[in-house]
Design a protein around this motif. Structure first.
Motif, PDB file in Angstrom:
ATOM      1  N   SER A 143      -5.650   5.364   1.320  1.00  0.00           N
ATOM      2  CA  SER A 143      -5.399   4.383   0.258  1.00  0.00           C
ATOM      3  C   SER A 143      -4.446   4.896  -0.815  1.00  0.00           C
ATOM      4  O   SER A 143      -3.705   4.122  -1.417  1.00  0.00           O
ATOM      5  N   ILE A 185       0.797  -1.225   0.000  1.00  0.00           N
ATOM      6  CA  ILE A 185       0.000   0.000   0.000  1.00  0.00           C
ATOM      7  C   ILE A 185       0.831   1.278   0.000  1.00  0.00           C
ATOM      8  O   ILE A 185       0.282   2.360  -0.203  1.00  0.00           O
ATOM      9  N   SER A 219      -5.419  -2.092  -5.919  1.00  0.00           N
ATOM     10  CA  SER A 219      -5.959  -2.551  -4.632  1.00  0.00           C
ATOM     11  C   SER A 219      -6.630  -3.912  -4.772  1.00  0.00           C
ATOM     12  O   SER A 219      -6.721  -4.670  -3.801  1.00  0.00           O
TER      13      SER A 219
END
Length: 421
Positions: free
Chosen positions: A249, A35, A56
């Protein structure tokens, strides 16, 4: 010093808490590679924000790890036990695939890279199942808050390897060398796995039929809580970290879009997590001993929601044409508040999940709950690139703040303020 203070100090500095440091390091390294380091690499190689957000989806194993968790509750590997055997296998595979990841070009071998990332996520999730179960089986109920707080704290500090050191090294070394160095940090984890002892669980399942392995762990939770309460708890687990997960994110990409270089991000943004993370871990664990998990979820949840607004502030002020001292201080403040808020919130959240599991099905139920918590990070976060493109950064972070509120509202049902946790 009274008996209570001595008892508290013994709890804090026990061997069990040292093991929680190990589980945090082992779990955090591969996760933050996916990430933080991966988006930075893809961004530096010119991939667009939609493609980076879509990556993702390679983290799908974190959602579905409850599928194979029941087998891990029943199968021992290499004569090392149900926990250490799976930990060892996962760590060896992670070391190898992280090491070779940088040998491919994002512009020429994007599908190979996606496949490798999926494999890393698969065995990272498998390792998490074993680590979570290992931790829960060595901690008493009174130690859950502090132990999981230390785990989360070190888990976040582990981001300093792929999210700081590796980014700094990328300024001086080719990406293939960067990923090789990052992979080598799995070696001490493997050594510790070989040295520690398998936890003793007196309630190891003796039956190996399909119903006992697959069906009973899920039915037990529903029967114990009741259908309505079980559904509310699952909804809470899904929503409590939703806003925070979305906001972070694309954090590395966001910092780069604001004008910060990879060395800036490596030295400032990631290191700003260090002291607030340590403070949050220590303070959160000790406070949970005093106030209980329920009230901690309330207190820490509000800090977690507030921390998202820091990203919105940075997006309003940026992007910056010239990065000076004031801009770097601003970035450090935003990251520090975020690290403190999320560290506190995560500590209470994981303690809540641990408290909700039955020792007979530790790995399976913990995997189920953490899988549900991973859905926003994996499925919803795959669309955050599209959201940013249409909403802009400021409106996007405003949306993340609003989406953090439903999880707080559900605390009225799952963790009432006046109910002892």
């Amino acid at each position: 010093m009274n008996k209570k203070q001595v008892s508290l100090l013994r709890t804090i500095f026990s061997n069990k808490m040292l093991i929680c440091i190990f589980t945090g390091l082992a779990s955090g390294l591969p996760f933050y590679l996916l990430i933080q380091l991966l988006p930075a690499w893809l961004t530096s190689e010119g991939l667009n924000i939609k493609a980076i957000g879509a990556f993702s989806l390679t983290q799908l194993p974190y959602i579905f790890k409850f599928v194979w968790a029941p087998f891990m509750d029943n199968i021992s590997l290499f004569g090392m036990g149900r926990r250490r055997g799976w930990m060892f296998l996962s760590q060896i595979i992670l070391l190898f695939f992280i090491a070779i990841l940088g040998c491919f070009s994002p512009t020429l071998n994007i599908w190979i890279i996606a496949t490798l990332c999926f494999i890393i996520a698969l065995f990272s999730a498998t390792q998490d199942i074993a680590l979570d179960a290992f931790r829960q089986e060595i901690l008493s109920d009174a130690e859950l808050g502090l132990g999981n707080s230390i785990h989360i704290n070190v888990y976040r500090l582990a981001s300093l390897v792929p999210g700081s050191l590796s980014l700094i090294l990328s300024h001086f070394l080719p990406w293939s060398s960067v990923f090789m160095v990052t992979a080598l940090f799995m070696l001490p984890v493997i050594i510790i796995t070989l040295l520690i002892k398998e936890p003793i669980n007196k309630q190891i399942p003796k039956s190996h039929n399909f119903e006992d392995i697959i069906i009973n762990p899920f039915l037990e939770f529903i029967k114990r809580k009741g259908v309505k309460s079980a559904m509310i708890i699952l909804a809470f687990i899904f929503l409590y970290k939703l806003g925070d997960s979305m906001a972070t994110s694309l954090a590395t990409t966001f910092y780069m879009k604001m004008g910060f270089s990879l060395p800036d991000i490596g030295l400032i943004a990631k290191n700003a997590q260090l002291w607030p993370g340590i403070l949050g871990g220590i303070m959160g664990g000790i406070l949970m001993i005093k106030i209980g998990i329920n009230r901690a979820l309330w207190y820490f949840g509000f800090v977690q929601v507030f921390s998202i607004l820091g990203f919105a502030w940075l997006s309003i002020e940026g992007p910056f044409n010239d990065i000076g001292v004031s801009e770097k201080i601003m970035l450090a403040i935003v990251i520090s508040v975020e690290s403190l808020g999320v560290g506190l919130g995560s500590a209470a959240f994981v303690a809540f999940i641990a408290k909700t599991t039955n020792p007979l099905y530790t790995a399976t139920q913990f995997a189920l709950f953490s899988s549900i918590a991973s859905i926003p990070r994996t499925l919803i976060n795959s669309t955050t690139g599209i959201m940013v493109e249409y909403l802009g950064w400021t409106n996007f972070f405003g949306l993340c703040t609003l989406l953090a509120i439903p999880g707080m509202v559900l605390l009225l049902k799952v963790a009432p303020w006046n109910k002892k946790s």
